[in-house]
Scaffold this motif. Structure first.
Motif, PDB file in Angstrom:
ATOM      1  N   ALA A  29       0.857  -1.241   0.007  1.00 34.61           N
ATOM      2  CA  ALA A  29       0.109   0.073  -0.142  1.00 34.61           C
ATOM      3  C   ALA A  29       0.731   1.176  -0.149  1.00 34.61           C
ATOM      4  O   ALA A  29       1.485   1.672   0.876  1.00 34.61           O
ATOM      5  N   VAL A  30       1.262   1.740  -1.031  1.00 35.95           N
ATOM      6  CA  VAL A  30       2.162   3.017  -1.293  1.00 35.95           C
ATOM      7  C   VAL A  30       1.422   4.189  -0.647  1.00 35.95           C
ATOM      8  O   VAL A  30       2.099   4.775  -0.429  1.00 35.95           O
ATOM      9  N   ASN A  31       0.093   4.229  -0.574  1.00 38.67           N
ATOM     10  CA  ASN A  31      -0.472   5.332   0.083  1.00 38.67           C
ATOM     11  C   ASN A  31      -0.072   5.480   1.581  1.00 38.67           C
ATOM     12  O   ASN A  31      -0.168   6.529   2.108  1.00 38.67           O
ATOM     13  N   ASP A  32       0.326   4.271   2.178  1.00 37.93           N
ATOM     14  CA  ASP A  32       0.971   4.424   3.385  1.00 37.93           C
ATOM     15  C   ASP A  32       2.335   4.510   3.797  1.00 37.93           C
ATOM     16  O   ASP A  32       2.826   4.752   4.728  1.00 37.93           O
ATOM     17  N   ASP A  33       2.904   4.655   2.567  1.00 42.13           N
ATOM     18  CA  ASP A  33       4.522   4.859   2.397  1.00 42.13           C
ATOM     19  C   ASP A  33       4.748   6.350   3.097  1.00 42.13           C
ATOM     20  O   ASP A  33       4.094   7.074   2.914  1.00 42.13           O
ATOM     21  N   SER A  34       6.027   6.253   3.572  1.00 47.55           N
ATOM     22  CA  SER A  34       6.579   7.810   4.365  1.00 47.55           C
ATOM     23  C   SER A  34       7.644   7.964   3.421  1.00 47.55           C
ATOM     24  O   SER A  34       8.557   7.183   3.056  1.00 47.55           O
ATOM     25  N   PRO A  35       7.781   9.122   3.032  1.00 47.88           N
ATOM     26  CA  PRO A  35       8.592   9.775   2.175  1.00 47.88           C
ATOM     27  C   PRO A  35      10.043   9.669   2.795  1.00 47.88           C
ATOM     28  O   PRO A  35      11.245   9.683   2.193  1.00 47.88           O
TER      29      PRO A  35
END
Length: 110
Positions: free
Chosen positions: A47-53
């Motif tokens: 889930a890339v929407n949950d990724d942290s930059p």
């Protein structure tokens, strides 16, 4: 921390390899994780929407994109998918930073 963020920008989210060479150029096509969000979720359950930059790269290399497409196609025709183990990205730590260690191991190999 700045070095860590710079290194994330030049690595693949899936395999951890560099997507940008030492001269700042991409030797092949690079895809943004946000553009592949649905495919990444379907193929690898990421889930890339949950990724942290500050923890995860924002790009996927062409080889990983092709693999993702093959997994999706295989599952659509009922062929079992081969398991892929994506590179594990962790929050930055001064000691034991996976991105920094990966870079320094590469440099020390020469």
């Amino acid at each position: 921390m700045d070095y860590h963020i710079q290194q994330l920008a030049i690595h693949c989210r899936i395999c951890g390899r560099r997507v940008i060479d030492h001269h700042g150029k991409s030797s092949y096509t690079v895809y943004k994780c946000k553009d592949l969000a649905e495919s990444l979720q379907q193929a690898l359950e990421i889930a890339v929407n949950d990724d942290s930059p500050a923890t995860h790269p924002e790009s996927v290399c062409k080889a990983c994109k092709v693999t993702i497409d093959r997994i999706i196609h295989a599952s659509s025709v009922g062929v079992p998918k081969k398991p892929i183990v994506p590179f594990q990205w962790y929050a930055h730590k001064a000691e034991g930073c996976t991105v920094s260690n990966k870079f320094h191991i590469f440099i020390n190999a020469f």
